[in-house]
Design an enzyme around this catalytic site. Sequence first.
Site, mmCIF file in Angstrom:
data_model
loop_
_atom_site.group_PDB
_atom_site.id
_atom_site.type_symbol
_atom_site.label_atom_id
_atom_site.label_comp_id
_atom_site.label_asym_id
_atom_site.label_seq_id
_atom_site.Cartn_x
_atom_site.Cartn_y
_atom_site.Cartn_z
ATOM 1 N N ASP A 42 8.566 5.193 -1.537
ATOM 2 C CA ASP A 42 8.159 4.839 -0.166
ATOM 3 C C ASP A 42 8.455 5.922 0.862
ATOM 4 O OD1 ASP A 42 7.394 2.395 -1.234
ATOM 5 O OD2 ASP A 42 9.377 1.528 -0.898
ATOM 6 N N GLU A 43 8.398 7.167 0.440
ATOM 7 C CA GLU A 43 8.679 8.285 1.351
ATOM 8 C C GLU A 43 7.519 8.530 2.313
ATOM 9 O OE1 GLU A 43 8.773 8.448 -1.957
ATOM 10 O OE2 GLU A 43 10.763 9.055 -2.629
ATOM 11 N N LYS B 73 4.245 9.024 0.733
ATOM 12 C CA LYS B 73 3.378 9.867 -0.109
ATOM 13 C C LYS B 73 1.895 9.616 0.169
ATOM 14 C CE LYS B 73 5.350 7.972 -3.670
ATOM 15 N NZ LYS B 73 6.439 7.219 -3.037
ATOM 16 N N GLY B 74 1.540 8.328 0.310
ATOM 17 C CA GLY B 74 0.129 7.973 0.512
ATOM 18 C C GLY B 74 -0.449 8.660 1.726
ATOM 19 N N LYS B 75 0.270 8.581 2.842
ATOM 20 C CA LYS B 75 -0.194 9.223 4.077
ATOM 21 C C LYS B 75 -0.335 10.737 3.884
ATOM 22 C CE LYS B 75 1.208 10.981 8.416
ATOM 23 N NZ LYS B 75 1.640 10.884 9.786
ATOM 24 N N ALA C 116 3.420 0.697 -7.302
ATOM 25 C CA ALA C 116 3.268 1.579 -6.141
ATOM 26 C C ALA C 116 2.552 0.850 -5.011
ATOM 27 C CB ALA C 116 2.457 2.808 -6.541
ATOM 28 N N GLY C 117 2.914 1.208 -3.784
ATOM 29 C CA GLY C 117 2.203 0.707 -2.606
ATOM 30 C C GLY C 117 2.126 1.878 -1.647
ATOM 31 N N HIS C 118 0.968 2.505 -1.553
ATOM 32 C CA HIS C 118 0.803 3.704 -0.731
ATOM 33 C C HIS C 118 -0.037 3.359 0.498
ATOM 34 C CE1 HIS C 118 1.612 6.453 -4.456
ATOM 35 N NE2 HIS C 118 2.602 5.639 -4.181
ATOM 36 N N THR C 119 0.592 3.487 1.669
ATOM 37 C CA THR C 119 -0.046 3.042 2.910
ATOM 38 C C THR C 119 -0.779 4.186 3.599
ATOM 39 O OG1 THR C 119 1.902 1.650 3.160
ATOM 40 C CG2 THR C 119 0.427 1.798 5.076
ATOM 41 N N GLN D 161 6.322 6.115 -6.925
ATOM 42 C CA GLN D 161 7.784 5.924 -6.935
ATOM 43 C C GLN D 161 8.447 7.207 -6.411
ATOM 44 O OE1 GLN D 161 6.056 4.749 -10.160
ATOM 45 N NE2 GLN D 161 5.690 3.143 -8.680
ATOM 46 N N THR E 269 5.738 -5.647 -2.245
ATOM 47 C CA THR E 269 6.353 -6.966 -2.386
ATOM 48 C C THR E 269 6.805 -7.577 -1.055
ATOM 49 O OG1 THR E 269 8.484 -5.908 -2.718
ATOM 50 C CG2 THR E 269 7.228 -6.439 -4.711
ATOM 51 N N GLY E 270 6.794 -6.796 0.023
ATOM 52 C CA GLY E 270 7.237 -7.303 1.321
ATOM 53 C C GLY E 270 8.749 -7.449 1.455
ATOM 54 N N SER F 274 6.325 14.661 9.761
ATOM 55 C CA SER F 274 5.444 13.553 10.118
ATOM 56 C C SER F 274 6.162 12.730 11.190
ATOM 57 C CB SER F 274 5.169 12.723 8.860
ATOM 58 O OG SER F 274 4.492 11.543 9.189
#
Length: 421
Positions: A12-13, A15-17, A38-41, A221, A298-299, A409
């Site tokens: 959750d660093e 990465k997606g952005k 994974a959850g990439h925002t 991850q 997972t919230g 960022s």
Amino acid sequence: MVDVILGLQWGDEGKGKIVDFFAKEYDIVARFQGGPNAGHTLYVGDRKVVLHQIPSGVFHDGVINLIGNGVVLDPVVLKRECDTVASFGIDLKKNLFISERTHLILPTHRALDKAAELSKGNQKIGSTLKGIGPTYMDKTGRNGLRVGDVLDKNFTTSYIKLRLKHQRLLDNYNFQEDISAWEEEFFEALEFLKKLNIVNGEYFINNAIRSGKKVLAEGAQGSMLDIDFGTFPYVTSSSTISAGVCSGLGIAPQQIRDVIGVTKAYCTRVGSGPFPTELTDETGEELRKIGNEFGATTGRPRRCGWIDLVALQFACMINGVTRIVMTKADVLDSFKELKVCTAYKLDGKETKEIPFQMDRQRPEPVYLPFDGWNKASSAANSYADLPETMKSYVQFINQYLGVSVQYISNGPGREQIIQVK
Ligand code: GDP
Ligand code: IMO
Ligand code: MG
């Protein structure tokens, strides 16, 4: 030529952005490990999208997205995500490709994940329960089913055989839940999967590299969750580090140029396991609130703490990091004092090395205090606009790690990122 973007902490660093930001400079963005844990925002216009299976280059016209062989794929999650992405007018037939060697997450893998976690009681890993561990176990145990198998006329027979094996394990756990609805959606999703571009990933990517195309490998991850080098057993089940790029895509190590490591300006962890710089007081609570630190998959609330340079240096070493991107610097804007962990105290002695078994050895962080900048930074759009105190914080980190932060960022938005001069 292949560059890599991966997480240096416990996931959750951001990465997606960052992948979304750099994607336009590449021809192919490829996921090489992990799965829907994974959850990439990312933000596309004003819309927030969380990607679990599809690489984060998908919103760029002309960029090919590849799900590599090292990934584990849940067709149900993929189908749902494809629907979301298609609602932006993206043509997945043109820009999404899946390796035939990618292992499938079956409904029983998800059930086994749940049963195994339940059986661990207070030693549970805090898994996302997406079936990751059991699917990688079937891969290394040489039982798993792969995307290419779905096209085989005997697929159902192989599925039933593996399902029976899983059922015996589930019976051992005394797992009673009815998963027939999961199976129904699984088979529906397989029909959808069959219509996507299923390719021989290793030839696909090597042919592209040979013809001069640029590849960006997207990690999921973080390095401290790596199966070998993370805080075992509180880790995920894949190689999250740069070495995983070669086996997860089928490319040679000589092809890798830059390894871009992403770290937050502080640190978080979701799930169980050691986290030396964790703050369980109101400062930790404030970081969670300001940073909106709740899991994208997972919230769950994320555990928050100060930046840990011992862990970051370890991550730089095992990945061969050449450049760093620091995210969420704006989250520290209102803190009067910051702390940076520069060493661990173990059995009365100071060390700058990660111990073998952090959860048993319980290292204590040694901190260096820093003045906060106490100034809003999210409106800044050039390095000159950033607070001087933030620059000193970053320079200290550069010196300690021997690798430089190249981008900072300063907000979740697509364009909120500043190149360090
Ligand atoms: P990933 O799994 O590494 O892609 O990261 P996640 O998407 O799980 O979590 C990162 C969170 O931080 C997301 O909600 C992002 O929108 C947000 N984010 C990313 N970069 C920044 C930043 O620089 N500042 C702030 N405030 N939020 C950010
Ligand atoms: P991204 O790609 C943060 C954590 C879980 C759990 C452990 C094992 O969004 O950074 P698993 O589901 O793999 O069996 O869970 O790893 N975990 C993550 N934490 N970000 C992730 O992915 C994660 N994927 C797994 O919370 O502690
Ligand atoms: Mg995430």
